[in-house]
Design a protein around this motif. Structure first.
Motif, mmCIF file in Angstrom:
data_model
loop_
_atom_site.group_PDB
_atom_site.id
_atom_site.type_symbol
_atom_site.label_atom_id
_atom_site.label_comp_id
_atom_site.label_asym_id
_atom_site.label_seq_id
_atom_site.Cartn_x
_atom_site.Cartn_y
_atom_site.Cartn_z
ATOM 1 N N LEU A 4 61.747 74.338 44.102
ATOM 2 C CA LEU A 4 61.119 74.049 45.386
ATOM 3 C C LEU A 4 59.643 73.756 45.180
ATOM 4 C CD1 LEU A 4 61.033 74.109 48.558
ATOM 5 C CD2 LEU A 4 60.555 76.553 48.341
ATOM 6 N N ILE A 5 59.202 72.638 45.704
ATOM 7 C CA ILE A 5 57.769 72.328 45.745
ATOM 8 C C ILE A 5 57.323 72.484 47.182
ATOM 9 C CG2 ILE A 5 55.991 70.558 45.503
ATOM 10 C CD1 ILE A 5 57.609 69.381 43.197
ATOM 11 N N GLU A 6 56.378 73.396 47.376
ATOM 12 C CA GLU A 6 55.861 73.669 48.713
ATOM 13 C C GLU A 6 54.362 73.917 48.600
ATOM 14 O OE1 GLU A 6 57.488 76.277 52.379
ATOM 15 O OE2 GLU A 6 57.230 77.361 50.508
ATOM 16 N N HIS A 7 53.567 73.148 49.329
ATOM 17 C CA HIS A 7 52.110 73.289 49.335
ATOM 18 C C HIS A 7 51.510 73.236 47.927
ATOM 19 C CE1 HIS A 7 52.448 74.209 53.560
ATOM 20 N NE2 HIS A 7 53.225 75.248 53.291
ATOM 21 N N GLY A 8 52.019 72.317 47.095
ATOM 22 C CA GLY A 8 51.455 72.137 45.764
ATOM 23 C C GLY A 8 51.836 73.192 44.753
ATOM 24 N N THR A 9 52.881 73.967 45.043
ATOM 25 C CA THR A 9 53.337 75.020 44.150
ATOM 26 C C THR A 9 54.820 74.823 43.860
ATOM 27 O OG1 THR A 9 51.721 76.545 45.115
ATOM 28 C CG2 THR A 9 53.489 77.517 43.816
ATOM 29 N N LEU A 10 55.201 74.986 42.595
ATOM 30 C CA LEU A 10 56.607 74.855 42.193
ATOM 31 C C LEU A 10 57.197 76.242 41.988
ATOM 32 C CD1 LEU A 10 59.069 73.193 41.229
ATOM 33 C CD2 LEU A 10 58.035 73.189 38.945
ATOM 34 N N TYR A 11 58.333 76.473 42.641
ATOM 35 C CA TYR A 11 59.076 77.720 42.510
ATOM 36 C C TYR A 11 60.429 77.419 41.875
ATOM 37 C CZ TYR A 11 55.677 79.311 45.955
ATOM 38 O OH TYR A 11 54.509 79.612 46.613
ATOM 39 N N ALA A 12 60.891 78.276 40.982
ATOM 40 C CA ALA A 12 62.222 78.170 40.390
ATOM 41 C C ALA A 12 63.008 79.390 40.839
ATOM 42 C CB ALA A 12 62.141 78.116 38.873
ATOM 43 N N ASP A 13 64.056 79.159 41.633
ATOM 44 C CA ASP A 13 64.840 80.251 42.212
ATOM 45 C C ASP A 13 63.942 81.284 42.878
ATOM 46 O OD1 ASP A 13 67.280 79.123 41.545
ATOM 47 O OD2 ASP A 13 67.369 80.146 39.609
ATOM 48 N N ASN A 14 63.008 80.796 43.697
ATOM 49 C CA ASN A 14 62.092 81.603 44.512
ATOM 50 C C ASN A 14 61.042 82.372 43.713
ATOM 51 O OD1 ASN A 14 63.309 80.811 46.949
ATOM 52 N ND2 ASN A 14 64.907 82.349 46.664
ATOM 53 N N LYS A 15 60.820 82.015 42.452
ATOM 54 C CA LYS A 15 59.774 82.649 41.643
ATOM 55 C C LYS A 15 58.741 81.599 41.265
ATOM 56 C CE LYS A 15 62.792 86.159 39.918
ATOM 57 N NZ LYS A 15 63.759 86.492 38.934
ATOM 58 N N PHE A 16 57.470 81.972 41.351
ATOM 59 C CA PHE A 16 56.382 81.054 41.013
ATOM 60 C C PHE A 16 56.540 80.548 39.587
ATOM 61 C CE2 PHE A 16 52.311 80.340 38.935
ATOM 62 C CZ PHE A 16 51.746 79.391 39.770
ATOM 63 N N LEU A 17 56.425 79.232 39.424
ATOM 64 C CA LEU A 17 56.487 78.646 38.088
ATOM 65 C C LEU A 17 55.153 78.014 37.706
ATOM 66 C CD1 LEU A 17 58.340 78.082 35.670
ATOM 67 C CD2 LEU A 17 58.840 75.886 36.714
ATOM 68 N N CYS A 18 54.614 77.142 38.570
ATOM 69 C CA CYS A 18 53.344 76.490 38.269
ATOM 70 C C CYS A 18 52.857 75.737 39.504
ATOM 71 C CB CYS A 18 53.479 75.526 37.082
ATOM 72 S SG CYS A 18 54.568 74.127 37.377
ATOM 73 N N TYR A 19 51.706 75.112 39.361
ATOM 74 C CA TYR A 19 51.185 74.237 40.406
ATOM 75 C C TYR A 19 51.612 72.809 40.099
ATOM 76 C CZ TYR A 19 48.293 78.258 41.483
ATOM 77 O OH TYR A 19 47.870 79.519 41.794
ATOM 78 N N VAL A 20 51.694 71.987 41.116
ATOM 79 C CA VAL A 20 52.086 70.589 40.925
ATOM 80 C C VAL A 20 51.182 69.674 41.730
ATOM 81 C CG1 VAL A 20 54.510 71.129 40.492
ATOM 82 C CG2 VAL A 20 53.774 70.612 42.807
ATOM 83 N N GLY A 21 51.147 68.438 41.288
ATOM 84 C CA GLY A 21 50.418 67.405 42.006
ATOM 85 C C GLY A 21 51.115 66.073 41.818
ATOM 86 N N ALA A 22 50.759 65.134 42.638
ATOM 87 C CA ALA A 22 51.314 63.789 42.516
ATOM 88 C C ALA A 22 50.614 63.066 41.376
ATOM 89 C CB ALA A 22 51.139 63.029 43.830
ATOM 90 N N GLY A 23 51.383 62.344 40.612
ATOM 91 C CA GLY A 23 50.830 61.581 39.500
ATOM 92 C C GLY A 23 51.265 60.135 39.580
ATOM 93 N N ASN A 24 51.001 59.392 38.522
ATOM 94 C CA ASN A 24 51.427 58.011 38.407
ATOM 95 C C ASN A 24 50.907 57.152 39.568
ATOM 96 O OD1 ASN A 24 52.623 55.989 36.975
ATOM 97 N ND2 ASN A 24 54.701 56.440 37.663
ATOM 98 N N GLY A 25 49.692 57.439 40.021
ATOM 99 C CA GLY A 25 49.071 56.659 41.080
ATOM 100 C C GLY A 25 49.490 57.018 42.495
ATOM 101 N N ARG A 26 50.335 58.032 42.647
ATOM 102 C CA ARG A 26 50.775 58.444 43.987
ATOM 103 C C ARG A 26 49.715 59.298 44.662
ATOM 104 N NH1 ARG A 26 57.100 60.248 43.474
ATOM 105 N NH2 ARG A 26 57.859 58.150 43.117
ATOM 106 N N ARG A 27 49.689 59.212 45.974
ATOM 107 C CA ARG A 27 48.775 60.059 46.746
ATOM 108 C C ARG A 27 49.414 61.396 47.078
ATOM 109 N NH1 ARG A 27 45.142 56.844 50.831
ATOM 110 N NH2 ARG A 27 44.717 59.005 51.241
ATOM 111 N N ASP A 28 50.739 61.383 47.300
ATOM 112 C CA ASP A 28 51.457 62.617 47.594
ATOM 113 C C ASP A 28 52.910 62.469 47.158
ATOM 114 O OD1 ASP A 28 52.386 60.864 49.504
ATOM 115 O OD2 ASP A 28 51.576 61.953 51.193
ATOM 116 N N LEU A 29 53.641 63.565 47.214
ATOM 117 C CA LEU A 29 55.048 63.560 46.815
ATOM 118 C C LEU A 29 55.934 63.358 48.042
ATOM 119 C CD1 LEU A 29 54.981 66.593 44.364
ATOM 120 C CD2 LEU A 29 54.995 64.158 43.784
#
Length: 106
Positions: A4-29
């Motif tokens: 799950l990506i929510e508010h720039g944070t990636l969760y794996a089975d409801n546990k914090f995994l890391c932060y995320v951002g849009a790449g490859n020239g994208r403004r958002d996901l």
């Protein structure tokens, strides 16, 4: 496995995994649900998680979803450690015969 990506944070089975951002020239996901599998990326020269319909998840601004452990001023700072953790989780799920799905929420 549910990712799950929510508010720039990636969760794996409801546990914090890391932060995320849009790449490859994208403004958002784009919001949605995407099946995830590990694949070899010829463009990046390594195995990466691929969210079908969204793109590559990795530790580079050239990936569609940038994984990082630190949020910078304007973007996530890419992290090989975050990529390795996610790759290990997706590969372990595949080994157990489970599917992985990435849900992107606003």
């Amino acid at each position: 496995m549910r990712l799950l990506i929510e508010h720039g944070t990636l969760y794996a089975d409801n546990k914090f995994l890391c932060y995320v951002g849009a790449g490859n020239g994208r403004r958002d996901l784009p919001v949605g649900s995407y099946p995830v599998a590990t694949q070899y990326s010829h463009a990046h020269g390594t195995d990466l998680p691929n969210a079908m319909g969204l793109g590559w998840l990795g530790a580079s601004d050239e990936c569609d979803v940038v994984l990082g452990t630190v949020r910078g001023r304007d973007a996530v700072v890419p992290s090989q450690g975050a990529l390795k953790r996610l790759l290990a989780l997706v590969e372990a799920a595949e080994y157990r015969g489970q599917t992985s799905t990435l849900v992107v929420e606003p």
